[in-house]
Design a protein around this motif. Structure first.
Motif, PDB file in Angstrom:
ATOM      1  N   LYS A 211      73.237  57.415  70.968  1.00  0.00           N
ATOM      2  CA  LYS A 211      72.722  58.538  70.163  1.00  0.00           C
ATOM      3  C   LYS A 211      71.496  59.151  70.827  1.00  0.00           C
ATOM      4  O   LYS A 211      71.304  60.369  70.770  1.00  0.00           O
ATOM      5  CB  LYS A 211      72.359  58.043  68.759  1.00  0.00           C
ATOM      6  CG  LYS A 211      73.436  58.367  67.752  1.00  0.00           C
ATOM      7  CD  LYS A 211      72.991  58.123  66.328  1.00  0.00           C
ATOM      8  CE  LYS A 211      74.245  57.938  65.492  1.00  0.00           C
ATOM      9  NZ  LYS A 211      74.110  56.954  64.448  1.00  0.00           N
TER      10      LYS A 211
ATOM     11  N   GLY B 135      65.552  56.116  65.044  1.00  0.00           N
ATOM     12  CA  GLY B 135      66.608  56.454  64.086  1.00  0.00           C
ATOM     13  C   GLY B 135      66.975  57.905  64.333  1.00  0.00           C
ATOM     14  O   GLY B 135      66.315  58.818  63.836  1.00  0.00           O
TER      15      GLY B 135
ATOM     16  N   LYS C  26      58.501  62.197  46.056  1.00  0.00           N
ATOM     17  CA  LYS C  26      59.821  62.608  46.561  1.00  0.00           C
ATOM     18  C   LYS C  26      60.925  62.225  45.579  1.00  0.00           C
ATOM     19  O   LYS C  26      61.875  62.979  45.357  1.00  0.00           O
ATOM     20  CB  LYS C  26      60.096  61.971  47.933  1.00  0.00           C
ATOM     21  CG  LYS C  26      61.509  62.188  48.478  1.00  0.00           C
ATOM     22  CD  LYS C  26      61.827  63.652  48.690  1.00  0.00           C
ATOM     23  CE  LYS C  26      63.095  63.992  49.442  1.00  0.00           C
ATOM     24  NZ  LYS C  26      64.256  63.203  49.424  1.00  0.00           N
TER      25      LYS C  26
ATOM     26  N   PRO D 125      68.102  48.380  56.556  1.00  0.00           N
ATOM     27  CA  PRO D 125      67.848  48.902  57.916  1.00  0.00           C
ATOM     28  C   PRO D 125      66.360  49.205  58.158  1.00  0.00           C
ATOM     29  O   PRO D 125      65.848  48.921  59.244  1.00  0.00           O
ATOM     30  CB  PRO D 125      68.687  50.178  57.980  1.00  0.00           C
ATOM     31  CG  PRO D 125      69.825  49.915  57.048  1.00  0.00           C
ATOM     32  CD  PRO D 125      69.219  49.133  55.916  1.00  0.00           C
TER      33      PRO D 125
ATOM     34  N   GLY E 237      60.197  57.729  56.832  1.00  0.00           N
ATOM     35  CA  GLY E 237      60.615  59.045  56.342  1.00  0.00           C
ATOM     36  C   GLY E 237      61.914  58.992  55.556  1.00  0.00           C
ATOM     37  O   GLY E 237      62.434  60.021  55.144  1.00  0.00           O
TER      38      GLY E 237
ATOM     39  N   GLU F 114      68.981  68.547  56.524  1.00  0.00           N
ATOM     40  CA  GLU F 114      68.928  68.587  57.990  1.00  0.00           C
ATOM     41  C   GLU F 114      68.288  69.866  58.517  1.00  0.00           C
ATOM     42  O   GLU F 114      67.563  69.840  59.508  1.00  0.00           O
ATOM     43  CB  GLU F 114      70.302  68.384  58.624  1.00  0.00           C
ATOM     44  CG  GLU F 114      71.484  68.699  57.772  1.00  0.00           C
ATOM     45  CD  GLU F 114      72.789  68.426  58.504  1.00  0.00           C
ATOM     46  OE1 GLU F 114      72.937  68.873  59.645  1.00  0.00           O
ATOM     47  OE2 GLU F 114      73.661  67.767  57.909  1.00  0.00           O
TER      48      GLU F 114
ATOM     49  N   MET G 135      63.387  56.834  60.809  1.00  0.00           N
ATOM     50  CA  MET G 135      64.336  57.684  60.070  1.00  0.00           C
ATOM     51  C   MET G 135      65.703  57.013  60.040  1.00  0.00           C
ATOM     52  O   MET G 135      66.674  57.537  60.595  1.00  0.00           O
ATOM     53  CB  MET G 135      64.458  59.068  60.739  1.00  0.00           C
ATOM     54  CG  MET G 135      63.336  60.029  60.428  1.00  0.00           C
ATOM     55  SD  MET G 135      62.905  60.216  58.687  1.00  0.00           S
ATOM     56  CE  MET G 135      64.190  61.229  58.098  1.00  0.00           C
TER      57      MET G 135
ATOM     58  N   ALA H 173      64.706  45.995  58.853  1.00  0.00           N
ATOM     59  CA  ALA H 173      65.100  45.478  60.178  1.00  0.00           C
ATOM     60  C   ALA H 173      64.245  46.145  61.259  1.00  0.00           C
ATOM     61  O   ALA H 173      63.759  45.485  62.183  1.00  0.00           O
ATOM     62  CB  ALA H 173      66.586  45.752  60.427  1.00  0.00           C
ATOM     63  N   VAL H 174      64.039  47.435  61.136  1.00  0.00           N
ATOM     64  CA  VAL H 174      63.233  48.156  62.134  1.00  0.00           C
ATOM     65  C   VAL H 174      61.771  47.705  62.058  1.00  0.00           C
ATOM     66  O   VAL H 174      61.134  47.456  63.087  1.00  0.00           O
ATOM     67  CB  VAL H 174      63.351  49.686  61.928  1.00  0.00           C
ATOM     68  CG1 VAL H 174      62.417  50.427  62.864  1.00  0.00           C
ATOM     69  CG2 VAL H 174      64.790  50.138  62.140  1.00  0.00           C
TER      70      VAL H 174
ATOM     71  N   VAL I  76      71.192  62.451  61.940  1.00  0.00           N
ATOM     72  CA  VAL I  76      70.897  63.878  61.786  1.00  0.00           C
ATOM     73  C   VAL I  76      69.428  64.161  61.440  1.00  0.00           C
ATOM     74  O   VAL I  76      68.784  65.031  62.040  1.00  0.00           O
ATOM     75  CB  VAL I  76      71.883  64.522  60.784  1.00  0.00           C
ATOM     76  CG1 VAL I  76      71.902  63.764  59.473  1.00  0.00           C
ATOM     77  CG2 VAL I  76      71.555  65.964  60.523  1.00  0.00           C
ATOM     78  N   MET I  77      68.861  63.384  60.517  1.00  0.00           N
ATOM     79  CA  MET I  77      67.476  63.668  60.099  1.00  0.00           C
ATOM     80  C   MET I  77      66.473  63.362  61.210  1.00  0.00           C
ATOM     81  O   MET I  77      65.594  64.165  61.506  1.00  0.00           O
ATOM     82  CB  MET I  77      67.130  62.848  58.842  1.00  0.00           C
ATOM     83  CG  MET I  77      67.825  63.292  57.580  1.00  0.00           C
ATOM     84  SD  MET I  77      67.339  64.946  57.032  1.00  0.00           S
ATOM     85  CE  MET I  77      65.679  64.660  56.434  1.00  0.00           C
ATOM     86  N   GLY I  78      66.624  62.183  61.825  1.00  0.00           N
ATOM     87  CA  GLY I  78      65.697  61.775  62.876  1.00  0.00           C
ATOM     88  C   GLY I  78      65.753  62.705  64.079  1.00  0.00           C
ATOM     89  O   GLY I  78      64.716  63.104  64.626  1.00  0.00           O
TER      90      GLY I  78
ATOM     91  N   ASN J 256      66.818  54.926  69.327  1.00  0.00           N
ATOM     92  CA  ASN J 256      67.823  54.641  68.304  1.00  0.00           C
ATOM     93  C   ASN J 256      68.462  53.294  68.618  1.00  0.00           C
ATOM     94  O   ASN J 256      68.587  52.937  69.788  1.00  0.00           O
ATOM     95  CB  ASN J 256      68.905  55.740  68.316  1.00  0.00           C
ATOM     96  CG  ASN J 256      69.825  55.647  67.117  1.00  0.00           C
ATOM     97  OD1 ASN J 256      69.404  55.870  65.985  1.00  0.00           O
ATOM     98  ND2 ASN J 256      71.080  55.282  67.356  1.00  0.00           N
TER      99      ASN J 256
ATOM    100  N   THR K 283      71.461  52.273  68.557  1.00  0.00           N
ATOM    101  CA  THR K 283      72.572  52.483  69.477  1.00  0.00           C
ATOM    102  C   THR K 283      72.143  53.556  70.486  1.00  0.00           C
ATOM    103  O   THR K 283      71.915  54.710  70.100  1.00  0.00           O
ATOM    104  CB  THR K 283      73.818  52.964  68.696  1.00  0.00           C
ATOM    105  OG1 THR K 283      73.995  52.097  67.579  1.00  0.00           O
ATOM    106  CG2 THR K 283      75.052  52.960  69.560  1.00  0.00           C
TER     107      THR K 283
ATOM    108  N   LYS L  53      68.672  54.521  57.731  1.00  0.00           N
ATOM    109  CA  LYS L  53      69.218  54.375  56.386  1.00  0.00           C
ATOM    110  C   LYS L  53      68.233  53.552  55.550  1.00  0.00           C
ATOM    111  O   LYS L  53      67.735  52.533  56.013  1.00  0.00           O
ATOM    112  CB  LYS L  53      70.573  53.666  56.476  1.00  0.00           C
ATOM    113  CG  LYS L  53      71.455  53.875  55.270  1.00  0.00           C
ATOM    114  CD  LYS L  53      72.761  53.154  55.421  1.00  0.00           C
ATOM    115  CE  LYS L  53      73.920  53.986  55.915  1.00  0.00           C
ATOM    116  NZ  LYS L  53      74.141  55.289  55.335  1.00  0.00           N
TER     117      LYS L  53
END
Ligand code: NBP
Length: 474
Positions: A37, A9, A182, A79, A100, A131, A73, A82-83, A12-14, A32, A34, A75
């Motif tokens: 990226k 993932g 968190k 998602p 995360g 970020e 990392m 799914a991962v 931006v964060m990952g 990732n 896709t 959404k």
């Protein structure tokens, strides 16, 4: 040559987390959904450290040393599942999967249970700092098994923010504890921002310009209110809009949005019966600002005093600073109590002093006050933060100012729901007697819900519809 840790993932964060890991000398597997990226990350930042990019999940998993440590990392929500679905058949016993993202702690509990059945560790981890934090050192709140923390903790501690050489990362407790902490962090963030907004509103009602309020906040940031959000407030209020030449804040639409973690914090508190009034008020204040139809229907229709606060400027600035500090303390007290209650309910054994300690840097709510809070919880067994010696004294010293701000704002028709709610909670918990006694009397009258007495043990009911004599029911 296998990678020490992997990140899947790479939004931006990952990406920033992977770069942070690589900058600290770890060999980092990156992946990732896709592939473009992953390629973009390698093209732009591949030279910053030792990355191992993979196009397929299978190759990504195969590129990691055992026990594998994989940070997801993506959404939050479907998602993430799914991962996880894709990873499970590729992993082996003892591997550690870290989420995360901003997952709901109940989802984290379910995922932890599911992965445990596969012999895998699932570590729901709160990561705060946006970020920039992800890249330069966030505050990290991992849950999951203690065993997984032994392998993972040292890495996360290395890349986290540090204060006085101490990492802003610590094991929070089993399964959903990290994501719970968190979530409450985000709830407190809502309250902090609401108080800041109210302070700005009160000061402008007294005639200060946005630039002047910016100066006030910059000054405040050198004292007891020293915090990331106060620093940002000075910056936002100083910003001049290029199109109009006005302060930017005056051309931004006054409807605050939200992504949902504040709402979760309040929903959870409602379900657990924890009074989280201040954070709830902050969430509702955002909703109210977005109620365009109601606001349009009422603007100019409902009467009120002229929005003008007559006060000596320096006195008002001092008072508002103190109202902000006192209100903030109440928001922390309520939020930390929510964590303590959940810890009891879910058997997490969360250490509140540690929570406050890892919030001191890296995260959005980082503030000087957190050092004091952490030290107080470390030194005393506290029923509530409000009675910690230094906090109690701080509230005593500031309460006159706090009351003056609320009274003045209320008289001038300036809404201060956050400040008022915080003070109402303070006055509630310190009260000798509460009118809850009358509520109980009413409940007994219409619903025979019974009541207890101050002078005799037992449960009682008054025969309201008969001769109004009292009977003991238990
Ligand atoms: P986003 O929340 O925007 O998520 C984008 C990532 O999710 C991309 O890598 C995307 O892959 C991946 N993804 C999606 Br969408 N659906 C997927 C699926 N079905 N399978 C695999 N991957 C999928 O990224 P972010 O803003 O970097 O945030 C990541 C997490 O961190 C979120 O949970 C967020 O709540 C949390 N967080 C964010 C911040 C912040 O400041 N932004 C702070 C703290 C925590 P793709 O490239 O193939 O579309």
């Amino acid at each position: 040559n296998l990678a020490t840790i992997g990140v899947t993932g790479l939004a931006v964060m990952g990406s920033n987390l992977a770069r942070n890991l690589a900058r600290h000398g770890y060999r980092v597997a990156v992946h990732n959904r896709t592939y473009a990226k992953t390629e973009a990350l390698m093209a732009e930042h591949g030279s910053e450290g030792d990355f191992v990019p993979s196009e397929s999940t299978a190759d990504f998993v195969a590129s990691l040393e055992r026990p594998r440590k994989i940070i997801i990392m993506v959404k939050a929500g479907a998602p993430t599942d799914a991962v996880i679905d894709e990873l499970i058949p590729l992993l082996e016993e003892g591997d550690i999967v870290v989420d995360g993202g901003n997952a709901h702690f109940l989802d984290t509990r379910k995922r932890e249970e599911r992965l445990r059945q596969h012999g895998l560790h699932f570590v729901g981890t709160g990561i705060s700092g946006g970020e920039v934090g992800a890249l330069e050192g966030p505050s990290i709140m991992p849950g999951g098994s203690k065993e997984s923390y032994a392998a993972l903790g040292p890495i996360l501690e290395t890349i986290s923010a540090h204060v006085d050489g101490e990492p802003c990362c610590a094991w929070m407790g089993p399964d959903g504890a990290g994501h719970f902490v968190k979530m409450v962090h985000n709830g407190i963030e809502y309250a902090d921002m609401q108080f800041i907004a109210e302070a700005y509103d009160v000061l402008t009602a007294a005639g200060l310009s946005a630039a002047e309020v910016s100066d006030v906040f910059r000054e405040w940031n050198t004292g007891e209110l020293d915090s990331f959000l106060v620093e940002l407030t000075a910056e936002v209020l100083a910003q001049v809009d290029a199109r109009t030449g006005k302060p930017l804040v005056e051309v931004i639409v006054d409807q605050a949005e939200q992504k949902g973690t504040g709402r979760w914090t309040v929903q959870t508190a409602l379900e657990m019966g924890v009074p989280l009034s201040v954070i709830a008020e902050a969430v509702f204040a955002r909703s109210a600002s977005g109620d365009v139809a109601i606001r349009e229907a009422c603007r100019g229709e409902l009467s009120g005093p002229e929005r003008r606060l007559d006060a000596e400027r320096q006195q008002l600035v001092d008072d508002v600073r103190q109202a902000l500090w006192a209100s903030k303390v109440v928001a922390y007290a309520q939020g930390l109590e929510e964590i303590r209650r959940a810890s009891e309910e879910y058997d997490w054994d969360v250490d509140i002093a540690t929570v406050a300690r890892i919030w001191r840097a890296g995260c959005i709510i980082r503030a000087r006050l957190l050092k004091q809070i952490s030290e107080e919880y470390a030194a005393h067994r506290l029923a509530t933060l409000l009675i910690a010696p230094s906090i109690k004294q701080g509230l005593a010293e500031r309460q006159d100012a706090w009351r003056r701000v609320i009274a003045g704002a209320t008289a001038a028709g300036v809404p201060v729901p956050g400040f008022s709610s915080a003070l109402a909670y303070y006055d509630t918990v310190r009260a000798e007697r509460l009118p809850a006694a009358l509520v109980q009397g009413l409940r007994d009258n219409f619903g025979a819900h019974t009541y207890r007495r101050v002078d005799v043990d037992g449960v009682f009911h008054t025969l309201w519809a008969q001769d109004k004599s009292e009977v003991q029911t238990a």
